[in-house]
Each structure stands twice: as structure tokens, then as C-alpha cells.
Design an enzyme around this catalytic site. Structure first.
Site, PDB file in Angstrom:
ATOM      1  N   LYS A  18       0.811  -1.228   0.000  1.00  0.00           N
ATOM      2  CA  LYS A  18       0.000   0.000   0.000  1.00  0.00           C
ATOM      3  C   LYS A  18       0.837   1.269   0.000  1.00  0.00           C
ATOM      4  O   LYS A  18       0.393   2.304  -0.482  1.00  0.00           O
ATOM      5  CB  LYS A  18      -0.976   0.006   1.185  1.00  0.00           C
ATOM      6  N   LYS A  54      -5.597  -9.924  -6.397  1.00  0.00           N
ATOM      7  CA  LYS A  54      -6.812 -10.304  -5.666  1.00  0.00           C
ATOM      8  C   LYS A  54      -7.960  -9.332  -5.948  1.00  0.00           C
ATOM      9  O   LYS A  54      -7.717  -8.162  -6.262  1.00  0.00           O
ATOM     10  CB  LYS A  54      -6.518 -10.420  -4.167  1.00  0.00           C
ATOM     11  N   LYS A 110     -11.491  -3.845  -3.093  1.00  0.00           N
ATOM     12  CA  LYS A 110     -12.341  -2.644  -3.130  1.00  0.00           C
ATOM     13  C   LYS A 110     -11.612  -1.506  -3.811  1.00  0.00           C
ATOM     14  O   LYS A 110     -12.229  -0.592  -4.330  1.00  0.00           O
ATOM     15  CB  LYS A 110     -12.651  -2.181  -1.704  1.00  0.00           C
TER      16      LYS A 110
HETATM   17  P1  TYM Z   1     -10.718  -5.912   4.433  1.00  0.00           P
HETATM   18  O1  TYM Z   1     -11.705  -4.845   4.753  1.00  0.00           O
HETATM   19  O2  TYM Z   1      -9.732  -5.636   3.335  1.00  0.00           O
HETATM   20  O3  TYM Z   1     -11.458  -7.258   4.058  1.00  0.00           O
HETATM   21  C1  TYM Z   1     -12.431  -7.863   4.909  1.00  0.00           C
HETATM   22  C2  TYM Z   1     -12.282  -9.377   4.850  1.00  0.00           C
HETATM   23  O4  TYM Z   1     -12.408  -9.849   3.503  1.00  0.00           O
HETATM   24  C3  TYM Z   1     -11.288 -10.668   3.187  1.00  0.00           C
HETATM   25  N1  TYM Z   1     -10.957 -10.484   1.749  1.00  0.00           N
HETATM   26  C4  TYM Z   1     -10.812 -11.491   0.873  1.00  0.00           C
HETATM   27  N2  TYM Z   1     -10.897 -12.824   1.003  1.00  0.00           N
HETATM   28  C5  TYM Z   1     -10.705 -13.575  -0.103  1.00  0.00           C
HETATM   29  N3  TYM Z   1     -10.438 -13.051  -1.338  1.00  0.00           N
HETATM   30  C6  TYM Z   1     -10.330 -11.708  -1.513  1.00  0.00           C
HETATM   31  N4  TYM Z   1     -10.091 -11.205  -2.727  1.00  0.00           N
HETATM   32  C7  TYM Z   1     -10.518 -10.866  -0.382  1.00  0.00           C
HETATM   33  N5  TYM Z   1     -10.499  -9.516  -0.197  1.00  0.00           N
HETATM   34  C8  TYM Z   1     -10.763  -9.303   1.119  1.00  0.00           C
HETATM   35  C9  TYM Z   1     -10.167 -10.170   4.086  1.00  0.00           C
HETATM   36  O5  TYM Z   1      -9.177 -11.153   4.267  1.00  0.00           O
HETATM   37  C10 TYM Z   1     -10.914  -9.840   5.355  1.00  0.00           C
HETATM   38  O6  TYM Z   1     -11.078 -10.998   6.159  1.00  0.00           O
HETATM   39  N6  TYM Z   1      -7.352  -5.349   8.086  1.00  0.00           N
HETATM   40  C11 TYM Z   1      -8.645  -5.937   7.756  1.00  0.00           C
HETATM   41  C12 TYM Z   1      -9.773  -5.490   8.665  1.00  0.00           C
HETATM   42  C13 TYM Z   1      -9.528  -5.720  10.100  1.00  0.00           C
HETATM   43  C14 TYM Z   1      -9.550  -6.967  10.797  1.00  0.00           C
HETATM   44  C15 TYM Z   1      -9.281  -6.653  12.149  1.00  0.00           C
HETATM   45  C16 TYM Z   1      -9.803  -8.286  10.397  1.00  0.00           C
HETATM   46  C17 TYM Z   1      -9.234  -4.745  11.019  1.00  0.00           C
HETATM   47  N7  TYM Z   1      -9.081  -5.316  12.246  1.00  0.00           N
HETATM   48  C18 TYM Z   1      -9.232  -7.644  13.126  1.00  0.00           C
HETATM   49  C19 TYM Z   1      -9.739  -9.282  11.399  1.00  0.00           C
HETATM   50  C20 TYM Z   1      -9.460  -8.960  12.725  1.00  0.00           C
HETATM   51  C21 TYM Z   1      -9.013  -5.527   6.340  1.00  0.00           C
HETATM   52  O7  TYM Z   1      -8.597  -4.488   5.862  1.00  0.00           O
HETATM   53  O8  TYM Z   1      -9.946  -6.352   5.749  1.00  0.00           O
END
Ligand code: TYM
Length: 344
Positions: free
Chosen positions: A115, A206, A209
């Protein structure tokens, strides 16, 4: 059993989020309730300010993402559904954990490298310390399991490292003179068949968003026509589908589309290839599009209802935050005490 997971309220909920994480959140909400445990799911809005953002869009997205999660099946009565900002203990614990996390650990995080790109000097400090807040998110509640997609695995490993070092350095003694750990080490739960859903335009990156092309992802808010169009235009190759799984090797786009079909229907990849092996994408894509439309239509309908009433969504978040604050307080106090910080 205590389940904790979060999602950033940036942009739309897409198929990668749904298959990689949210579907498991819904399933685990039932499993955990049956065992008398607790599940907590939250909007990681504090994480969202680590990248350039528009405040108005963020506050609207927080409500819209809440509506999307409820539409997917998160039940605000059975799970605790809340917004990170409304539980200030997350930010407080992060500061305490900043004393334990090491610069070297954070420097190795691939998400920070991706990022920040070439402009590392211009990246926000929040982007660098992002994984420490994520560790606080789960350690605050003594989470035992964290359902996430593959891309969050490294952050979860870091959370375990932080918990372990904190426990080693600061655990107080119990009445028998034994170490009384402050934090539980959480285990990630990653769905094997949908750990990493790829972009529809490029099987090497991947689904995300932040992809500038909306054609690269299926949003859970897309209507039937849009879904069919995106699937038909998805990148594939000129070969027919193989009849065995090994034949998908080296065919990233084909493997991704078959993987999505499998994750959506619960059918194994082998069974899908037994049906479609030898057929071209002209036949497979419409079938995949139909599966997606059929499964996503009820979510879409419910989402469109829920998003009409921000007041009701705010009430869900307020109730969730009150319950979360209560669960968070004992661990936060234990961490302050272990560090010798006087709370008064
Ligand atoms: P975020 O908002 O990017 O995504 C939310 C969840 O979706 C999963 N994900 C995917 N899984 C499979 N294929 C994909 N292409 C894909 N894109 C996204 C992510 O793995 C995630 O589980 N840092 C985290 C948010 C967060 C969090 C936490 C998660 C903040 N604190 C504590 C778990 C525990 C994030 O940005 O996810």
C-alpha cells in the site's frame, strides 16, 4: 469460543469479502451461539483513515457496510455488531501494544509494502502501525478464532507475536505464583476453497475494493444484469475446461471462476469439472452468472431495504458498541495494570 473479525468500511462489500470472510462470520455466529460463546464483528473505520479518504464517504460507507453485513446474515441480536470508533478501548489498547510491537516486525508486513508502494516516506504513520491496531482489535476481547481471508494471515501472526511477547514480558503472577497471561493467542480461520478470490480482470491480483475498475469485482450490491455482464466479460482463456483439477494449474483465471462457482454452491471443484469438463467458457460463464444472481439476489434485496434507514442502522451500532465496551474493559484494565500504569 470467542470470534472476532472486522472489515474496513471503504467501498462496497464484494465477492472476495463475502466468500473469504463474511460467509464464515455468518456460519460461525451459529456455531458459537450453539456453544454458548460470543461473536463480535465490527467496521474497522479507524483502519480506513490510514489511507487518503473523504470523510463524508467514510461515514456513509460505515452505515452502508452495516446494512450489507446484516443483509448477508449477521444478526445483531446474536452477534455483537459495532463500529470501531464507538469502542475507544481499541485505540487505547493499540497505544499500550505499541510498546511491545517491534519496528522490524512491522517493516516486514507485506500490506504496508504494497500500500505504501514506492512512496514510503509519504505513507501515513497509521498505515505503518495499522497491524498493531488490528492486534488490539482481537486481543481486547480474548478472541480464540478470527475468520479472515488469506491476505490477513500475516497480520494475525503478528497479533500472536505481540500477545506472546506482552505475556512473556508483563504477565502478572496468580495466587499460586504461576504466570497469568493477559492475552489469548488467537487462531485464524481461513476457508480453504475461497481464501483468495482473484480479480475478474487479472487472475494474478486479488479482488479488491480499491481496484479502479469496477469490472474487476462483483459487488454484493450489483443487480442481476450487472452480475451477468461482469461474468461474461471476465478474463478467461481459449481452452475448454479440464475434466480434472490438475488441469487448472497454470490457468489462474479459469481456476478462479471455477473456485467461485465451488464456493457459492458448496460443490467440490472435482464435481464441477465432472459436469463442465470439455465445455468452453461460453457455456460455463452463463451458468456461473446464474448461480451468482440466484444466491446474491436475496442479499441485494434486503440490503436495499436496510440502507433506506440510517437511523435504524445507527441504533444497531450503538447497541453493539455498548455491549462491546463492556466486554473490552476488563482486558484493557489488565493490560494497564500489567504495565504498571496507574488508572486511579
Ligand atoms: P478488508 O476490509 O480488506 O477485508 C475484509 C475481509 O475480507 C477478506 N478479503 C478477501 N478474502 C478472499 N479473497 C479476496 N479477494 C478478499 N479480499 C478481502 C479479508 O481477508 C478480510 O477478512 N485489516 C482488515 C480489517 C480488520 C480486521 C481486524 C480483520 C481490522 N481489524 C481484526 C480481522 C481482525 C481488512 O482491511 O480487511
Amino acid at each position: 469460543m470467542r470470534i472476532v473479525s472486522g472489515i474496513q468500511p471503504t467501498g462496497n462489500l464484494h465477492l472476495g469479502n463475502y466468500l473469504g470472510a463474511i460467509k464464515n462470520w455468518v456460519k460461525m455466529q451459529d456455531d458459537v451461539a450453539a456453544q454458548g460463546g460470543q461473536s463480535l464483528y465490527f467496521l474497522a473505520d479507524l483502519h480506513a483513515i490510514s489511507m487518503p479518504h473523504d470523510p463524508k464517504t467514510l461515514s456513509a460507507n460505515t452505515r452502508e457496510m452495516t446494512a450489507a453485513l446484516v443483509a448477508c446474515g449477521i444478526d445483531p441480536d446474536r452477534s455483537i455488531l459495532f463500529n470501531q470508533t464507538q469502542v475507544p478501548q481499541h485505540a487505547e489498547l493499540q497505544w499500550l501494544l505499541n510498546g511491545t510491537a517491534r519496528m522490524g516486525w512491522l517493516s516486514r508486513m507485506t500490506q504496508f509494502k504494497d500500500k505504501s508502494g514506492k512512496n514510503r516516506e509519504g505513507a501515513s504513520v497509521a498505515l505503518f502501525t495499522y497491524p498493531v491496531l488490528q492486534a488490539a482489535d482481537v486481543l481486547l476481547y480474548q478472541a480464540t478464532h478470527v475468520p479472515v481471508g488469506e491476505d490477513q494471515k500475516q497480520h494475525l501472526e503478528l497479533a500472536r507475536d505481540i500477545a506472546q511477547k506482552f505475556n512473556n514480558d508483563f504477565a502478572p503472577k496468580d495466587e499460586n505464583g504461576e504466570d497469568a497471561p493477559v492475552f489469548t493467542l488467537p487462531d485464524p480461520i481461513i476457508p480453504p476453497e475461497a481464501a483468495r478470490i482473484m480479480s475478474l480482470r487479472d487472475g494474478g491480483s486479488k479482488m479488491s475494493k480499491s481496484d479502479p475498475s469496477d469490472m474487476a469485482r462483483i459487488n454484493l450490491t450489483d443487480d442481476a444484469d450487472t452480475i451477468m455482464k461482469k461474468v461474461k466479460k471476465a478474463k478467461s482463456d481459449a481452452e475448454p475446461l479440464p475434466s480434472e483439477k490438475a488441469g487448472l494449474e497454470g490457468r489462474a483465471e479459469a481456476a478462479n471462476l471455477v473456485g467461485i462457482y465451488s464456493a457459492m454452491t458448496g460443490q467440490s471443484v472435482e464435481a464441477i469439472l465432472a459436469e463442465f469438463g470439455g465445455e468452453g467458457f461460453g457455456k460455463f460463464k452463463p451458468a456461473l452468472g446464474e448461480v451468482l444472481v440466484e444466491k446474491l439476489a436475496p442479499i441485494n434485496e434486503r440490503f436495499n431495504e436496510l440502507r433506506k434507514d440510517y437511523g435504524a442502522l445507527d441504533a444497531i451500532l450503538a447497541k453493539g458498541a455498548a455491549r462491546a465496551r463492556e466486554l473490552a474493559t476488563p482486558t484493557l484494565h489488565a493490560a494497564y495494570d500489567a504495565l504498571g500504569l496507574v488508572r486511579g
